[in-house]
Enzyme design. Structure first.
Site, PDB file in Angstrom:
ATOM      1  N   ARG A   1       0.738  -1.265  -0.085  1.00  0.00           N
ATOM      2  CA  ARG A   1      -0.102  -0.175   0.050  1.00  0.00           C
ATOM      3  C   ARG A   1       0.836   1.506  -0.211  1.00  0.00           C
ATOM      4  O   ARG A   1       0.525   2.249  -0.097  1.00  0.00           O
ATOM      5  CB  ARG A   1      -1.296  -0.063   1.163  1.00  0.00           C
ATOM      6  CG  ARG A   1      -2.395  -0.850   0.487  1.00  0.00           C
ATOM      7  CD  ARG A   1      -2.577  -1.267   2.580  1.00  0.00           C
ATOM      8  NE  ARG A   1      -3.808  -2.276   1.987  1.00  0.00           N
ATOM      9  CZ  ARG A   1      -3.880  -3.314   1.750  1.00  0.00           C
ATOM     10  NH1 ARG A   1      -3.143  -4.360   1.930  1.00  0.00           N
ATOM     11  NH2 ARG A   1      -5.203  -4.146   1.976  1.00  0.00           N
TER      12      ARG A   1
ATOM     13  N   GLY B   1      -0.910 -12.121  -5.303  1.00  0.00           N
ATOM     14  CA  GLY B   1      -1.824 -11.936  -5.189  1.00  0.00           C
ATOM     15  C   GLY B   1      -2.705 -10.356  -4.843  1.00  0.00           C
ATOM     16  O   GLY B   1      -3.793 -10.037  -5.297  1.00  0.00           O
TER      17      GLY B   1
ATOM     18  N   ASP C   1      -3.743 -15.479   7.471  1.00  0.00           N
ATOM     19  CA  ASP C   1      -2.502 -16.154   7.274  1.00  0.00           C
ATOM     20  C   ASP C   1      -1.628 -17.184   8.010  1.00  0.00           C
ATOM     21  O   ASP C   1      -1.161 -17.311   8.597  1.00  0.00           O
ATOM     22  CB  ASP C   1      -1.689 -14.595   6.622  1.00  0.00           C
ATOM     23  CG  ASP C   1      -2.382 -14.112   5.152  1.00  0.00           C
ATOM     24  OD1 ASP C   1      -3.150 -14.732   4.322  1.00  0.00           O
ATOM     25  OD2 ASP C   1      -2.030 -13.408   5.149  1.00  0.00           O
TER      26      ASP C   1
ATOM     27  N   LYS D   1      -6.232 -19.050  -0.981  1.00  0.00           N
ATOM     28  CA  LYS D   1      -4.728 -18.788  -0.701  1.00  0.00           C
ATOM     29  C   LYS D   1      -3.619 -19.159  -2.137  1.00  0.00           C
ATOM     30  O   LYS D   1      -3.681 -19.432  -2.600  1.00  0.00           O
ATOM     31  CB  LYS D   1      -4.247 -18.607   0.400  1.00  0.00           C
ATOM     32  CG  LYS D   1      -4.700 -17.777   2.047  1.00  0.00           C
ATOM     33  CD  LYS D   1      -5.135 -16.706   1.898  1.00  0.00           C
ATOM     34  CE  LYS D   1      -5.916 -16.002   2.742  1.00  0.00           C
ATOM     35  NZ  LYS D   1      -6.743 -14.613   2.088  1.00  0.00           N
TER      36      LYS D   1
ATOM     37  N   ARG E   1       3.926 -20.217   3.121  1.00  0.00           N
ATOM     38  CA  ARG E   1       3.516 -19.927   4.860  1.00  0.00           C
ATOM     39  C   ARG E   1       3.343 -21.765   4.637  1.00  0.00           C
ATOM     40  O   ARG E   1       4.013 -21.727   6.744  1.00  0.00           O
ATOM     41  CB  ARG E   1       2.498 -19.090   4.803  1.00  0.00           C
ATOM     42  CG  ARG E   1       2.354 -17.598   4.460  1.00  0.00           C
ATOM     43  CD  ARG E   1       1.523 -16.848   5.427  1.00  0.00           C
ATOM     44  NE  ARG E   1       1.590 -15.025   5.377  1.00  0.00           N
ATOM     45  CZ  ARG E   1       2.448 -14.475   5.819  1.00  0.00           C
ATOM     46  NH1 ARG E   1       3.091 -14.974   6.436  1.00  0.00           N
ATOM     47  NH2 ARG E   1       1.782 -13.624   5.056  1.00  0.00           N
TER      48      ARG E   1
HETATM   49  C1  S3P Z   1      -4.549  -8.970   2.347  1.00  0.00           C
HETATM   50  C2  S3P Z   1      -5.208  -9.423   2.744  1.00  0.00           C
HETATM   51  C3  S3P Z   1      -5.797 -10.801   3.241  1.00  0.00           C
HETATM   52  C4  S3P Z   1      -4.357 -11.514   2.995  1.00  0.00           C
HETATM   53  C5  S3P Z   1      -3.208 -11.310   2.472  1.00  0.00           C
HETATM   54  C6  S3P Z   1      -3.008  -9.600   2.636  1.00  0.00           C
HETATM   55  C7  S3P Z   1      -3.580  -7.902   2.293  1.00  0.00           C
HETATM   56  O1  S3P Z   1      -6.150 -11.409   1.827  1.00  0.00           O
HETATM   57  O2  S3P Z   1      -4.527 -13.003   2.986  1.00  0.00           O
HETATM   58  O3  S3P Z   1      -1.768 -11.944   2.672  1.00  0.00           O
HETATM   59  O4  S3P Z   1      -2.999  -7.424   2.235  1.00  0.00           O
HETATM   60  O5  S3P Z   1      -5.135  -6.976   2.240  1.00  0.00           O
HETATM   61  P1  S3P Z   1      -7.745 -11.355   1.766  1.00  0.00           P
HETATM   62  O6  S3P Z   1      -8.162  -9.922   2.077  1.00  0.00           O
HETATM   63  O7  S3P Z   1      -8.251 -12.066   0.287  1.00  0.00           O
HETATM   64  O8  S3P Z   1      -8.225 -12.550   3.142  1.00  0.00           O
END
Ligand code: S3P
Length: 437
Positions: A24, A91, A317, A344, A392
């Site tokens: 971010r 992701g 996580d 995940k 992880r």
């Molecule tokens: C994250 C949100 C989570 C988490 C990921 C990082 C983020 O995913 O599992 O490792 O930085 O917003 P979700 O919001 O899809 O659950």
């Protein structure tokens, strides 16, 4: 890689930068005008993917020693990327950047590694389509993805079907370049780094309580975001590996410094304490608008408990490493509300269950639950765990091998660098024996 059993862990380490906050920080720096100076940024591969993608969109992102400097293109000011954006294993990069890409009048293309190409993107395609963008994806909304963006995004009010900080953040990022107010309603509160940082960069954002414990978050379009200085706190999800390693080896005495303890991220620590872990939060303070503490952990004494489903968003996580802690606890640990673990970096519920089976730990896996039966004695170990490109899973089972009767091996340690470069060296500095097999 292989982890060999050790007697106890001792010493002091510092958690690496928070992955969520690091993504971010770079993205908001790119959406701001002027310079953003970031210290403590995670140097993981996922973050480098975000940095490269933002560079391809026209931001000036550079590392200077310990700090990163970003000169942004401003809200709505990105330029068309010349090539496919390869987001590797990340992701968060894919979901959050799709909100930025969809709100520009150009077409862009996104892909990733074998893990990311299996993960669902429909969850962001759906709301962004309602706002006016168009998409072409593989079957089931999988990458590679083509995004036909628009600079005439329609502000929407959107109730998230799943509790996801990534989807929430994606919509809020798109809403920055929409004419009017965009509102996201969460079914349950998820990590709020986006909201905190939007405010820090000067956006107008309102947060109100919604039904069922979630929140209603509204952002006003076309804010003037200004470059800021930022300090990234340490990652509670990474600190978890050193903390659990200390918990499962009686006699351990470890201090993990600089751990983010945002209440929407700290569910694992509340759970470990309920299990009887000896964890003291010391020197509580604020770093970069986030609460932080040093965690002093002494090993031993874990008991099995029921972990409520409502806690899942605050430790989503951390279930792989919690399952490892549960394998060393005396009694049964029951975890519920885990459906999202299947979406995940791997199907984490299946990956964890397979890892427990390979190491002789009694357990049952349900559609969205996991039950682990600990005896209070070290589990047998001796297994080879498949990591399925999931960092992880690799780190959790290497931690397990520090306390089992026989060593534990993982088939592929390379994904660890996505979130925790230097993991083995840091753990070995505490007395662990983790090395290339
Ligand atoms: C994250 C949100 C989570 C988490 C990921 C990082 C983020 O995913 O599992 O490792 O930085 O917003 P979700 O919001 O899809 O659950």
């Amino acid at each position: 890689m292989v982890a060999r059993p050790v007697a106890r862990l001792q010493g002091r380490v510092s958690a690496p930068g928070d992955k969520s906050v690091s993504h971010r920080a770079l993205m908001f720096g790119a959406l701001a005008l002027g310079e953003t100076v970031i210290s403590g940024l995670l140097q993981g591969e996922d973050i480098l993917r975000t940095a490269a993608a933002l560079t391809a969109l026209g931001a000036d992102v550079r590392r200077e020693g310990e700090v990163w400097r970003v000169r942004g293109f401003g809200v709505g000011g990105a330029c068309e990327p010349q090539d496919v954006l390869d987001l590797g294993n990340s992701g968060t990069s894919a979901r959050l950047l799709s909100g930025i890409l969809a709100s520009h009048r150009f077409t862009s293309f996104m892909t990733g590694d074998g893990s990311l190409r299996r993960r669902p993107m429909q969850r962001v395609i759906e709301p962004l389509s309602r706002m006016g963008a168009r998409f072409q994806s593989r079957e089931g909304g999988r990458l590679p993805l083509a995004i036909v963006g628009t600079d005439e995004m329609v502000p929407i009010e959107y109730e998230l079907p799943i509790a996801s900080a990534q989807v929430k953040s994606c919509i809020l990022l798109a809403g920055l370049n929409a004419a009017g107010e965009t509102t996201v309603i969460e079914p349950a509160a998820t990590r709020d780094h986006t909201e905190r940082m939007l405010r820090h960069f000067g956006a107008e954002i309102r947060v109100a309580a919604a039904e069922k414990g979630g929140k209603r978050i509204t952002v006003a379009g076309w804010p003037e975001l200004k470059g800021r200085d930022l300090v990234v706190p340490g990652d509670p999800s990474s600190a978890a590996f050193a903390v659990v390693a200390a918990c499962i080896r009686p006699g351990s005495d470890v201090l993990v410094g600089n751990v983010g303890i945002n209440p929407l991220r700290a569910g694992l620590y509340a759970t470990l304490k309920e299990m009887g872990a000896d964890i003291a939060f010391q020197n509580e303070r604020e770093v970069g608008g986030e609460p932080v503490a040093d965690l002093h952990v002494k090993g031993g004494g874990l008991k099995g408990i029921d972990v409520p489903a409502q806690r899942a968003p605050s430790m989503i996580d951390e279930y792989p490493i919690l399952a490892v802690a549960a394998a060393f606890a005396e009694g049964t640990t029951h975890m519920q509300g885990l459906a999202e673990l299947r979406a995940k970096e791997s199907d984490r519920l299946s990956s964890v269950a397979a890892g427990l089976a390979a190491n002789g730990v009694a357990h049952e896996m349900g559609a969205d639950s996991l039950t682990v039966h600990g005896t209070g004695a070290p589990p047998p170990g001796g297994g080879l765990v498949k990591t399925h490109l999931d960092h992880r899973i690799a780190m959790s089972f290497l931690v397990m091998g520090l306390g089992t009767r026989e060593p534990v091996a993982v088939d592929d340690g390379s994904p660890i660098d996505t979130s925790f470069p230097g993991f083995a060296a840091l753990m070995n500095g505490l007395g662990a024996g983790i090395e290339a097999a």
